[in-house]
Design an enzyme around this catalytic site. Structure first.
Site, PDB file in Angstrom:
ATOM      1  N   CYS A 116       0.822  -1.223   0.000  1.00  0.00           N
ATOM      2  CA  CYS A 116       0.000   0.000   0.000  1.00  0.00           C
ATOM      3  C   CYS A 116       0.853   1.270   0.000  1.00  0.00           C
ATOM      4  O   CYS A 116       0.334   2.366  -0.188  1.00  0.00           O
ATOM      5  CB  CYS A 116      -0.942   0.008   1.191  1.00  0.00           C
ATOM      6  SG  CYS A 116      -2.085  -1.380   1.190  1.00  0.00           S
ATOM      7  N   HIS A 244      -2.822   7.141   3.035  1.00  0.00           N
ATOM      8  CA  HIS A 244      -3.303   5.873   2.498  1.00  0.00           C
ATOM      9  C   HIS A 244      -4.643   5.551   3.158  1.00  0.00           C
ATOM     10  O   HIS A 244      -4.842   5.767   4.350  1.00  0.00           O
ATOM     11  CB  HIS A 244      -2.285   4.764   2.771  1.00  0.00           C
ATOM     12  CG  HIS A 244      -2.840   3.420   2.478  1.00  0.00           C
ATOM     13  ND1 HIS A 244      -3.429   3.111   1.271  1.00  0.00           N
ATOM     14  CD2 HIS A 244      -2.948   2.298   3.243  1.00  0.00           C
ATOM     15  CE1 HIS A 244      -3.863   1.870   1.305  1.00  0.00           C
ATOM     16  NE2 HIS A 244      -3.584   1.354   2.486  1.00  0.00           N
ATOM     17  N   ASN A 274     -10.172   0.220   0.507  1.00  0.00           N
ATOM     18  CA  ASN A 274      -8.702   0.275   0.508  1.00  0.00           C
ATOM     19  C   ASN A 274      -8.217  -0.229  -0.855  1.00  0.00           C
ATOM     20  O   ASN A 274      -8.288  -1.420  -1.140  1.00  0.00           O
ATOM     21  CB  ASN A 274      -8.163  -0.590   1.647  1.00  0.00           C
ATOM     22  CG  ASN A 274      -6.639  -0.625   1.690  1.00  0.00           C
ATOM     23  OD1 ASN A 274      -5.974  -0.198   0.748  1.00  0.00           O
ATOM     24  ND2 ASN A 274      -6.093  -1.147   2.771  1.00  0.00           N
TER      25      ASN A 274
HETATM   26  C1  LIG Z   1      -9.345  -5.168   9.892  1.00  0.00           C
HETATM   27  C2  LIG Z   1      -9.987  -4.203  10.877  1.00  0.00           C
HETATM   28  C3  LIG Z   1     -11.046  -3.372  10.194  1.00  0.00           C
HETATM   29  C4  LIG Z   1     -10.659  -5.037  11.972  1.00  0.00           C
HETATM   30  O1  LIG Z   1     -11.190  -4.164  12.948  1.00  0.00           O
HETATM   31  P1  LIG Z   1     -11.022  -4.528  14.506  1.00  0.00           P
HETATM   32  O2  LIG Z   1     -11.779  -3.543  15.244  1.00  0.00           O
HETATM   33  O3  LIG Z   1      -9.542  -4.651  14.728  1.00  0.00           O
HETATM   34  O4  LIG Z   1     -11.757  -5.900  14.574  1.00  0.00           O
HETATM   35  P2  LIG Z   1     -11.194  -7.325  15.051  1.00  0.00           P
HETATM   36  O5  LIG Z   1     -10.295  -7.882  13.998  1.00  0.00           O
HETATM   37  O6  LIG Z   1     -10.646  -7.169  16.428  1.00  0.00           O
HETATM   38  O7  LIG Z   1     -12.521  -8.129  15.069  1.00  0.00           O
HETATM   39  C5  LIG Z   1     -13.573  -7.789  15.952  1.00  0.00           C
HETATM   40  C6  LIG Z   1     -14.700  -8.766  15.728  1.00  0.00           C
HETATM   41  O8  LIG Z   1     -15.345  -8.451  14.480  1.00  0.00           O
HETATM   42  C7  LIG Z   1     -15.465  -9.624  13.705  1.00  0.00           C
HETATM   43  N1  LIG Z   1     -15.435  -9.265  12.290  1.00  0.00           N
HETATM   44  C8  LIG Z   1     -14.370  -9.190  11.463  1.00  0.00           C
HETATM   45  N2  LIG Z   1     -14.763  -8.824  10.239  1.00  0.00           N
HETATM   46  C9  LIG Z   1     -16.108  -8.648  10.300  1.00  0.00           C
HETATM   47  C10 LIG Z   1     -17.074  -8.281   9.356  1.00  0.00           C
HETATM   48  N3  LIG Z   1     -16.771  -7.992   8.083  1.00  0.00           N
HETATM   49  N4  LIG Z   1     -18.355  -8.180   9.745  1.00  0.00           N
HETATM   50  C11 LIG Z   1     -18.707  -8.461  11.025  1.00  0.00           C
HETATM   51  N5  LIG Z   1     -17.825  -8.827  11.956  1.00  0.00           N
HETATM   52  C12 LIG Z   1     -16.536  -8.928  11.598  1.00  0.00           C
HETATM   53  C13 LIG Z   1     -14.315 -10.480  14.129  1.00  0.00           C
HETATM   54  O9  LIG Z   1     -14.577 -11.839  13.824  1.00  0.00           O
HETATM   55  C14 LIG Z   1     -14.247 -10.208  15.606  1.00  0.00           C
HETATM   56  O10 LIG Z   1     -15.220 -10.992  16.241  1.00  0.00           O
HETATM   57  P3  LIG Z   1     -14.916 -11.691  17.668  1.00  0.00           P
HETATM   58  O11 LIG Z   1     -14.688 -10.515  18.588  1.00  0.00           O
HETATM   59  O12 LIG Z   1     -16.152 -12.449  17.927  1.00  0.00           O
HETATM   60  O13 LIG Z   1     -13.698 -12.510  17.458  1.00  0.00           O
HETATM   61  C15 LIG Z   1      -8.906  -3.284  11.518  1.00  0.00           C
HETATM   62  O14 LIG Z   1      -8.110  -4.042  12.386  1.00  0.00           O
HETATM   63  C16 LIG Z   1      -8.032  -2.635  10.490  1.00  0.00           C
HETATM   64  O15 LIG Z   1      -8.466  -1.823   9.696  1.00  0.00           O
HETATM   65  N6  LIG Z   1      -6.723  -2.924  10.520  1.00  0.00           N
HETATM   66  C17 LIG Z   1      -5.777  -2.343   9.588  1.00  0.00           C
HETATM   67  C18 LIG Z   1      -5.825  -3.149   8.333  1.00  0.00           C
HETATM   68  C19 LIG Z   1      -5.058  -2.555   7.230  1.00  0.00           C
HETATM   69  O16 LIG Z   1      -4.835  -1.392   7.185  1.00  0.00           O
HETATM   70  N7  LIG Z   1      -4.671  -3.418   6.303  1.00  0.00           N
HETATM   71  C20 LIG Z   1      -4.067  -3.068   5.081  1.00  0.00           C
HETATM   72  C21 LIG Z   1      -2.669  -2.683   5.209  1.00  0.00           C
HETATM   73  S1  LIG Z   1      -2.538  -1.070   4.644  1.00  0.00           S
END
Ligand SMILES: CC(C)(COP(=O)(O)OP(=O)(O)OC[C@H]1O[C@@H](n2cnc3c(N)ncnc32)[C@H](O)[C@@H]1OP(=O)(O)O)[C@@H](O)C(=O)NCCC(=O)NCCS
Length: 315
Positions: A116, A244, A274
């Site tokens: 990214c 980004h 993204n």
């Molecule tokens: C991926 C991201 C959105 C997840 O958000 P989060 O608040 O960290 O959520 P978590 O991964 O802790 O998951 C929380 C819960 O939501 C659930 N969940 C994940 N995706 C879901 C979706 N699409 N819909 C509903 N629930 C979802 C998970 O299973 C988890 O459930 P649990 O608590 O029962 O285990 C966030 O971590 C993020 O944006 N990270 C950066 C990613 C990124 O930038 N990647 C690219 C590199 S540039």
């Protein structure tokens, strides 16, 4: 400050996958909700490539628009650089395919993979080539079709990404407009936090979302602050920060730390998701006409690798 500004943006263009996929569409196929996606990420809809489209076709479309916007021919381009991690084939590069399609046979062409942060890395290379005199005009592209490397059944990643390409025409230029400073960084110890193969591979993108999130909220404002302070600027000199577009919560947390008013931080992830290396250049068509001479634009990328990069551009 690296000396006089070099690499003036004289044309911008973008292209998006032609399939619009809303959060409501995903509710129908995944165990997810519009409410979860909107509140956890800020994304409302994204665009996926359709049959016959890929990162290269998007790059070509964006490039043709950028050249038209600049009012210059493909023939006049000395070098094509494309930041991408989702080239439809390892060889030839997306940049080579673009060179052919825009009518620039003989121009240098290369892809640059930094996830990214790909566009920010490529912008640094492009402006360095201009500064050295190795090129007089560069077509700089960020293009990714993330839907081709993401598992459509994995709700934790399938809702996050989108497909697009942004291109800018950079001229060496004389005068006071262009890139003035850059940051490049990487730390391979972070490799396990995010991995993906090539389009068509069976194994799809994996990430440790929480850890990538923590890295992003630290590195994004750090880079902005560094570019402002080491160039003797104040936050008021910065007309736009283009971060980004990974998650609205990452951007909000950075806004909080950066002392840059919210309305000067450019957002497109609500519409496009993204889009990896495309996320920054996709913003240029939205702001180009508003850019005020003498002010600054800071672009900031970060991604798997881990990689990070930022550029300070004087308008
Ligand atoms: C991926 C991201 C959105 C997840 O958000 P989060 O608040 O960290 O959520 P978590 O991964 O802790 O998951 C929380 C819960 O939501 C659930 N969940 C994940 N995706 C879901 C979706 N699409 N819909 C509903 N629930 C979802 C998970 O299973 C988890 O459930 P649990 O608590 O029962 O285990 C966030 O971590 C993020 O944006 N990270 C950066 C990613 C990124 O930038 N990647 C690219 C590199 S540039």
């Amino acid at each position: 400050m690296n000396g006089r500004p070099v690499g003036r943006i004289v044309g911008v263009g973008r292209a998006l996958g032609s399939r619009v996929v809303t959060n409501a569409d995903l509710e129908g196929v995944l165990d997810t909700t519009d409410e979860w996606i909107s509140t956890r990420t800020g994304i409302k809809e994204r665009r996926f490539v359709d049959e016959g489209e890929n990162a290269a076709t998007l790059a070509v479309e964006a490039s043709k628009k950028a050249l038209e916007h600049a009012g210059v021919d493909g023939e006049s381009v000395d070098l094509v650089i494309c930041g991408t991690s989702t080239a439809p084939e390892s060889m030839p590069s997306v940049a080579c395919l673009v060179g052919e399609e825009i009518g620039a046979p003989g121009a240098g062409a290369m892809d640059l993979a930094a996830a990214c942060a790909g566009f920010s890395y490529a912008a640094t290379v492009a402006s360095s080539m201009l500064r050295s005199g190795a090129a007089g005009r560069v077509l700089l592209i960020g293009a990714d079709a993330m839907s081709t490397i993401v598992d459509p059944k994995d709700r934790s990643t399938a809702v996050l990404f989108g497909d697009g390409a942004g291109a800018v025409v950079l001229d060496a230029g004389e005068g006071d407009s262009g890139f003035v400073d850059h940051i490049l960084g990487a730390d391979g110890r972070g490799a396990p936090l995010g991995r993906a193969g090539h389009p068509g591979d069976e194994e799809k993108l994996f990430q440790n979302g929480r850890e990538v999130f923590k890295f992003a909220v630290r590195i994004l404002p750090d880079m902005v602050e560094k570019l402002i302070s080491r160039n003797g600027l104040s936050p008021e000199d910065v007309q736009y920060v283009i971060p980004h577009q990974a998650n609205a919560r990452i951007i909000r947390s950075a806004i909080h730390k950066m002392e840059i008013p919210e309305d000067r931080v450019v957002i497109n992830l609500d519409r496009f998701g993204n889009t990896s290396a495309a996320s920054i250049p996709l913003s240029y068509p939205d702001i180009y006409d508003e850019m005020e001479r003498g002010k600054y634009v800071i672009t900031v990328g970060f991604g798997f690798g881990l990689t990070w990069a930022a550029n300070l551009y004087r308008i």
